[in-house]
Design a protein around this motif. Structure first.
Motif, PDB file in Angstrom:
ATOM      1  N   UNK B 103      41.701  31.452  45.902  1.00 21.29           N
ATOM      2  CA  UNK B 103      41.984  31.036  44.521  1.00 21.29           C
ATOM      3  C   UNK B 103      40.906  31.549  43.563  1.00 21.29           C
ATOM      4  N   UNK B 104      39.857  32.102  44.117  1.00 18.25           N
ATOM      5  CA  UNK B 104      38.653  32.382  43.319  1.00 18.25           C
ATOM      6  C   UNK B 104      38.904  33.479  42.289  1.00 18.25           C
ATOM      7  N   UNK B 105      38.630  33.157  41.040  1.00 19.39           N
ATOM      8  CA  UNK B 105      38.703  34.174  39.976  1.00 19.39           C
ATOM      9  C   UNK B 105      37.553  33.957  39.006  1.00 19.39           C
ATOM     10  N   UNK B 106      37.161  35.030  38.347  1.00 19.99           N
ATOM     11  CA  UNK B 106      36.212  34.932  37.226  1.00 19.99           C
ATOM     12  C   UNK B 106      36.873  35.551  36.006  1.00 19.99           C
ATOM     13  N   UNK B 107      36.879  34.785  34.925  1.00 20.68           N
ATOM     14  CA  UNK B 107      37.320  35.311  33.626  1.00 20.68           C
ATOM     15  C   UNK B 107      36.129  35.256  32.690  1.00 20.68           C
ATOM     16  N   UNK B 108      35.925  36.336  31.960  1.00 20.78           N
ATOM     17  CA  UNK B 108      34.742  36.404  31.103  1.00 20.78           C
ATOM     18  C   UNK B 108      35.082  35.955  29.686  1.00 20.78           C
TER      19      UNK B 108
END
Lengths: 229, 389
Positions: B103-108
């Motif tokens: 599920x891991x995401x990074x949004x900046x």
């Protein structure tokens, strides 16, 4: 026959028991940080001078605290039950003294070791839910609150040694030449973080524990002859 | 007496020396509210990951090594240098590339890199030979359904660019079929745009509660269903059982320690009031883009007797994303810079296995076949129909 509260250079041994209230000084912004109630039992050793005394104890003390969610989620909490063995060293003097009765003021320091911990709590298990339809046709969903109670497993990040300062006041009442009743209030202010400072910005927490205890001291060795005939 | 005095003196000396060494508290350091340097950004991120991530015990990424390697790198970056800001995306991508939380995401959030995002699981999968993008199977599966099938859409609920779409009907008057492309079913109820979804689901649930004799089996199709609201799981699955049904276990992060977890809590489906045990064969269709709640539904169906899973191994995002404030751990934000989505809880199936990053395997493997689909053939659905007949 008369006797004062204690004479010069006398060892007393005794025991005390009481109530401990702990606050964890930390930066948990997500929950209310509630003080925890607990107990204290101790074995005590006092050495009396004319107007002062030195006290050291071995005590088993609980340093509990609870994090509770605010607002609508206030049924969700985590209760930390921590037991420490603690060795305080206290210097006290008699602020007020009359016959068998004495009011004492104390200060000192302590060293403690975090023996054992348990976490109890309640949280919503999102994998155990029910739903119902509201009057406006919307589906309302509810996750069952589930209790847990686990023995905490210490990790390398936990700092199990604790050092700190002590302040306190107490009442001593000599009911016999070799027997003193005690009522003590003490405050233990830890200087060491519960977590090791292995990297910057880590979550930190310091115990601050107040206790009220009652007990009795018995003279350890034979009294010198001080009574008047 | 002399011995006691000696012990006393030694104890006083030891404690006093220890206290001299640490006679004041270090200040409690708060993660910077708005980090102004890359050093702050990295250290906040590193600490939040250490606290929040639920898979440290099975992850292959050594988080202490990450600190050793990247703390000096980020310290050299300048927040006011646009090249450095863009470079940090590359570093975060490298740091997270092997994290097992699918599920891991990074949004900046930072405007210079707001168009960048990191999704390690997707980036790993797209390099696999069998990779395919999510496919809207319903567009060809209407060919298999009897006349009178229903399609419902709710354009207010979009996932991966697709509105919530349900296809429901019978196949050869013997098989009850339903497919939906994400889980916002309960949320659609009572909304002005969700009427068609509501009507279809009510019809389907009513059929499940009173299955006609002519229905020989069921097909539930969650292929390319990327998941969604976990509450939908019980909302949908409660019509398949008439008693509380155990299908796995969930474990929640409860402390800052790396391995500070609750015990494993049972994962149940709680029955609807009128539901009956479905004793007829149930086939669940899923593919490698069936993720999250869709995988939970696959595992639930597989825990029912007389069920078969046909298709591809699922995505492997089996934990729970819980975005309300009931949880202390999971997704977090580094103010003004980035938002990290990560699981608040992890799940294991009744066989005791955590399928995170691995995916749940089918009983009958039918790989995605674009050529067949372009020719109007849905091989996995055909296999399911054959199996029920």
């Amino acid at each position: 026959m008369s006797y004062s509260i204690h004479g010069l250079g006398q060892f007393y041994l005794g025991s005390q028991a009481g109530y401990a209230n702990n606050h964890l000084n930390t930066n948990n912004a997500l929950a209310k940080n509630n003080d925890g109630s607990g107990y204290v039992v101790s074995g005590n050793c006092y050495y009396f001078f004319k107007k002062a005394f030195i006290e050291t104890d071995i005590m088993l003390i609980s340093k509990n605290y609870t994090f509770q969610k605010p607002g609508n989620y206030n049924a969700i909490y985590q209760q930390y039950k921590n037991n420490y063995v603690q060795l305080p060293l206290v210097f006290g003097f008699h602020a007020f003294k009359k016959h068998q009765f004495s009011v004492v003021v104390e200060g000192g320091f302590f060293i403690a070791y975090w023996l054992q911990a348990r976490i109890k709590g309640v949280l919503p298990n999102v994998y155990n839910s029910i739903d119902s339809m509201s009057s406006n046709g919307r589906i309302m969903q509810y996750a069952y609150l589930t209790q847990y109670s686990i023995k905490y497993t210490f990790t390398n990040s936990d700092n199990r040694w604790e050092l700190g300062w002590i302040g306190g006041v107490g009442i001593q009442y000599a009911i016999k030449p070799n027997t003193i009743l005690l009522l003590n209030g003490k405050y233990f202010y830890s200087l060491t973080n519960k977590q090791k400072n292995d990297h910057n910005n880590q979550i930190q927490g310091y115990n601050e524990t107040g206790l009220i205890s009652v007990g009795v001291l018995l003279k350890f060795c034979k009294n010198k002859k001080t009574d008047k005939n | 007496m002399k011995l006691l005095k000696k012990i006393y003196s030694a104890y006083i000396l030891v404690v006093f020396l220890l206290l001299l060494n640490s006679c004041t508290r270090q200040p409690i350091i708060y993660n910077s509210v708005k980090p102004t340097t890359f050093k702050n950004v990295f250290e906040n991120y590193w600490n939040e990951m250490k606290r929040n991530y639920v898979y440290w015990d099975i992850d292959i990424t050594n988080w202490d090594d990450v600190y050793s390697k990247y703390a000096p790198v980020f310290s050299e970056l300048n927040m006011n240098n646009s090249n450095d800001v863009r470079a940090c995306v590359r570093y975060f991508r490298d740091i997270t590339k092997n994290l097992v939380d699918n599920h891991y995401t990074i949004d900046f959030i930072n405007s210079l890199i707001a168009d960048s995002s990191i999704f390690p699981a997707y980036e790993r999968k797209k390099n696999l030979p069998a990779f395919h993008e999510p496919y809207p199977y319903w567009k060809i599966d209407t060919n298999y359904l009897d006349k009178g099938y229903l399609i419902g859409k709710n354009t207010n609920f979009i996932n991966n660019g697709q509105p919530l779409t349900i296809l429901y009907g019978t196949i050869q008057n013997k098989i009850l079929y339903i497919s939906f492309n994400h889980f916002s079913l309960a949320e659609s109820f009572g909304t002005s745009t969700g009427t068609s979804i509501q009507l279809i689901l009510q019809a389907y649930f009513s059929m499940l509660d009173n299955l006609p004799e002519n229905i020989k089996g069921l097909i539930v199709d969650v292929r390319s269903n990327l998941g969604g609201d976990l509450n939908d799981l019980n909302f949908f699955a409660k019509h398949f059982v008439n008693t509380q049904h155990l299908f796995g276990y969930a474990q929640y992060k409860i402390g800052d320690g790396l391995y500070s977890f609750t015990p494993w809590f049972p994962a149940y489906i709680n029955p609807a009031n009128l539901s009956k045990n479905i004793s007829k064969p149930i086939i669940i269709l899923a593919d490698n883009f069936s993720a999250s709640t869709a995988e939970a539904l696959v595992m639930f169906v597989k825990s029912i007797p007389n069920s078969t899973f046909i298709g591809e191994t699922t995505f492997g995002a089996t934990g729970a994303i819980i975005n309300d404030s009931s949880m202390n751990y999971g997704s977090f934000t580094i103010s003004n810079f980035m938002h990290v989505q990560t699981s608040s809880a992890r799940f294991k199936y009744i066989d005791g296995k955590i399928y995170e990053n691995e995916g749940f395997p089918p009983d009958i493997f039918i790989p995605f076949n674009l050529t067949a689909i372009q020719n109007g053939h849905d091989i996995a659905l055909e296999k399911a129909i054959d199996r029920i007949q």
